[in-house]
Design a protein around this motif. Structure first.
Motif, PDB file in Angstrom:
ATOM      1  N   GLN A 176       0.824  -1.204   0.000  1.00  0.00           N
ATOM      2  CA  GLN A 176       0.000   0.000   0.000  1.00  0.00           C
ATOM      3  C   GLN A 176       0.862   1.259   0.000  1.00  0.00           C
ATOM      4  O   GLN A 176       0.565   2.232  -0.702  1.00  0.00           O
ATOM      5  CB  GLN A 176      -0.929   0.005   1.218  1.00  0.00           C
ATOM      6  CG  GLN A 176      -2.040  -1.023   1.134  1.00  0.00           C
ATOM      7  CD  GLN A 176      -2.819  -1.160   2.431  1.00  0.00           C
ATOM      8  OE1 GLN A 176      -3.441  -2.185   2.700  1.00  0.00           O
ATOM      9  NE2 GLN A 176      -2.799  -0.133   3.270  1.00  0.00           N
ATOM     10  N   TRP A 202      -5.180   0.109  -2.603  1.00  0.00           N
ATOM     11  CA  TRP A 202      -5.558   1.038  -1.536  1.00  0.00           C
ATOM     12  C   TRP A 202      -5.661   0.305  -0.200  1.00  0.00           C
ATOM     13  O   TRP A 202      -5.251   0.815   0.835  1.00  0.00           O
ATOM     14  CB  TRP A 202      -6.916   1.672  -1.845  1.00  0.00           C
ATOM     15  CG  TRP A 202      -6.882   2.784  -2.834  1.00  0.00           C
ATOM     16  CD1 TRP A 202      -6.982   2.686  -4.190  1.00  0.00           C
ATOM     17  CD2 TRP A 202      -6.757   4.188  -2.562  1.00  0.00           C
ATOM     18  NE1 TRP A 202      -6.928   3.925  -4.785  1.00  0.00           N
ATOM     19  CE2 TRP A 202      -6.795   4.866  -3.800  1.00  0.00           C
ATOM     20  CE3 TRP A 202      -6.625   4.925  -1.381  1.00  0.00           C
ATOM     21  CZ2 TRP A 202      -6.692   6.254  -3.895  1.00  0.00           C
ATOM     22  CZ3 TRP A 202      -6.529   6.306  -1.475  1.00  0.00           C
ATOM     23  CH2 TRP A 202      -6.565   6.965  -2.715  1.00  0.00           C
ATOM     24  N   GLU A 203      -6.265  -0.861  -0.254  1.00  0.00           N
ATOM     25  CA  GLU A 203      -6.503  -1.638   0.972  1.00  0.00           C
ATOM     26  C   GLU A 203      -6.249  -3.107   0.648  1.00  0.00           C
ATOM     27  O   GLU A 203      -7.134  -3.832   0.201  1.00  0.00           O
ATOM     28  CB  GLU A 203      -7.933  -1.425   1.466  1.00  0.00           C
ATOM     29  CG  GLU A 203      -8.225  -2.089   2.787  1.00  0.00           C
ATOM     30  CD  GLU A 203      -9.626  -1.757   3.287  1.00  0.00           C
ATOM     31  OE1 GLU A 203     -10.178  -2.589   4.022  1.00  0.00           O
ATOM     32  OE2 GLU A 203     -10.152  -0.679   2.953  1.00  0.00           O
ATOM     33  N   CYS A 204      -5.019  -3.513   0.860  1.00  0.00           N
ATOM     34  CA  CYS A 204      -4.616  -4.875   0.501  1.00  0.00           C
ATOM     35  C   CYS A 204      -4.835  -5.826   1.676  1.00  0.00           C
ATOM     36  O   CYS A 204      -4.390  -5.545   2.795  1.00  0.00           O
ATOM     37  CB  CYS A 204      -3.142  -4.883   0.095  1.00  0.00           C
ATOM     38  SG  CYS A 204      -2.549  -6.510  -0.415  1.00  0.00           S
ATOM     39  N   LYS A 212     -13.214   1.948  -3.719  1.00  0.00           N
ATOM     40  CA  LYS A 212     -13.437   0.612  -3.164  1.00  0.00           C
ATOM     41  C   LYS A 212     -14.800   0.060  -3.573  1.00  0.00           C
ATOM     42  O   LYS A 212     -14.942  -1.149  -3.842  1.00  0.00           O
ATOM     43  CB  LYS A 212     -13.326   0.671  -1.641  1.00  0.00           C
ATOM     44  CG  LYS A 212     -13.466  -0.668  -0.949  1.00  0.00           C
ATOM     45  CD  LYS A 212     -13.327  -0.514   0.560  1.00  0.00           C
ATOM     46  CE  LYS A 212     -13.527  -1.846   1.282  1.00  0.00           C
ATOM     47  NZ  LYS A 212     -13.397  -1.690   2.754  1.00  0.00           N
ATOM     48  N   HIS A 239     -10.831   6.907  -1.357  1.00  0.00           N
ATOM     49  CA  HIS A 239     -10.665   5.474  -1.096  1.00  0.00           C
ATOM     50  C   HIS A 239     -12.017   4.766  -1.110  1.00  0.00           C
ATOM     51  O   HIS A 239     -12.180   3.712  -1.737  1.00  0.00           O
ATOM     52  CB  HIS A 239      -9.961   5.276   0.247  1.00  0.00           C
ATOM     53  CG  HIS A 239      -9.842   3.840   0.654  1.00  0.00           C
ATOM     54  ND1 HIS A 239      -9.640   3.452   1.952  1.00  0.00           N
ATOM     55  CD2 HIS A 239      -9.926   2.687  -0.064  1.00  0.00           C
ATOM     56  CE1 HIS A 239      -9.589   2.132   2.014  1.00  0.00           C
ATOM     57  NE2 HIS A 239      -9.756   1.651   0.805  1.00  0.00           N
TER      58      HIS A 239
END
Length: 357
Positions: A240, A257-259, A305, A301
């Motif tokens: 990230q 963004w959000e692993c 997402k 984000h």
């Protein structure tokens, strides 16, 4: 060999033209500065190759343009050789060992590609130089490319918008198909490479008289092996952090963004960016480049997402529903159900056939 100091002085002192610079065995005259490139400390100059005429069989100077100099270098596609010897020379000021390794990585990666829709690296040199103030040793890199003076896809789209114009559907598809072709070349390596920076700013456009636009994907600073195995929270956070530094926010895939702490990242991060790029060709900006309702908890984000795409409703912004559906298909938040580049090419070819008639 590297880049001669007389050449360095030319780049420092004679940006307006007239100075010469050597990159390894090749000599160039600086014509003018084209602009900055990427991070601070990177500049692009328009240069013209200086080639001593070769003697012909009767002892006279008989070599014409393109018969010597960089044109004689092995492995260069003749289509990338300039008939008038004009090229783009990128100069990078390197201030740290980490930056030096990133530039070397860019050279290693881009040197592997050979495709008409990928900007080729024709020659390069990295040299050590002493700092003027404290005498410390830094480095400078010089990268030579074919020049395309019509600008980027972002430039062309912006200019058209200012005139209240837009690309016809078929032109959008033809340009997009070429970007896909370049990306397929990268994704076809074993293991595959990801570009990690697909966006309109990184697509050069050339206008060819009575021919379709030529689109060339450039800038391999962030390119690298596409497949990453994430098996811990630390690895996820590291990815990230890397993505936040190297991938443009409005074109960055959700998994960057959000692993998750257990994930298999692959080349479909580029497919997300490709979908955003198609949208930008049609409407002038990323599908996530809109005013966020922060009072309702919206953030860049969060809208990425959940793939909250806002389609323009004003007059003159209409494209066929099939293109909107195409974009939505590429902007699948879950990478496992996102299509691969081969799927994209099959579909865009069908659309080209449909809208060519």
């Amino acid at each position: 060999m590297g880049c001669s100091f007389s050449g360095l002085n030319a780049l420092y002192d004679t940006v307006g033209g007239g100075g010469d610079v050597w990159v390894n065995d090749y000599r160039f005259r600086v014509v003018r500065k084209l602009g900055d490139a990427g991070p601070a400390g990177s500049f692009v100059f328009l240069v013209k190759e200086v080639v001593a005429p070769a003697a012909s069989a009767d002892g006279t100077a008989g070599a014409g343009p393109g018969t010597s100099g960089i044109a004689r270098k092995k492995g260069i596609d003749p289509s990338h050789i300039s008939a008038d010897g004009i090229y783009a020379l990128k100069k990078v000021l390197i201030q740290s060992d980490q930056h030096l390794e990133l530039v070397r990585q860019e050279i290693r990666v881009s040197s592997q590609f050979s495709h008409p829709n990928l900007l080729p690296l024709l020659e390069h040199a990295i040299i050590a130089v002493k700092g003027v103030q404290d005498g410390t040793q830094n480095h400078e890199a010089y990268l030579l490319f074919p020049v395309h003076l019509d600008g980027t896809l972002q430039d062309v789209t912006k200019t058209m918008q200012e005139k209240n114009e837009s690309f016809p559907t078929i032109t959008v598809l033809q340009i997009f198909r070429q970007i896909c072709a370049g990306l397929k070349h990268m994704h076809s390596f074993d293991p595959p490479y990801a570009h990690n920076g697909v966006k309109p700013d990184n697509v050069l456009i050339s206008h060819r008289k009575e021919q379709p636009h030529l689109a060339i994907l450039m800038d391999f600073e962030s390119a690298g092996p596409a497949r990453r195995t994430i098996r811990s929270q630390a690895e996820a956070l590291q990815l990230q952090e890397w993505a936040s530094e190297h991938c443009s926010a409005h074109y960055r895939a959700p998994e960057l963004w959000e692993c998750p702490s257990h994930a298999d990242i692959d080349e479909r991060t580029d497919i997300w960016s490709l979908g955003c790029t198609l949208y930008a060709m049609m409407y002038g900006k990323s599908p996530f480049d809109y005013e966020l309702d922060e009072s309702a908890g919206e953030s860049l984000h969060s809208v990425i997402k959940s793939a909250q795409i806002k389609w323009p409703t004003e007059a003159g912004s209409s494209y066929p529903d099939s293109l909107r559906q195409f974009i939505t298909w590429m902007l699948q938040p879950h990478p496992a159900v996102r299509p691969h580049i081969d799927d994209i090419i099959i579909h865009v070819d069908k659309l080209i056939t449909k809208y060519s008639t």
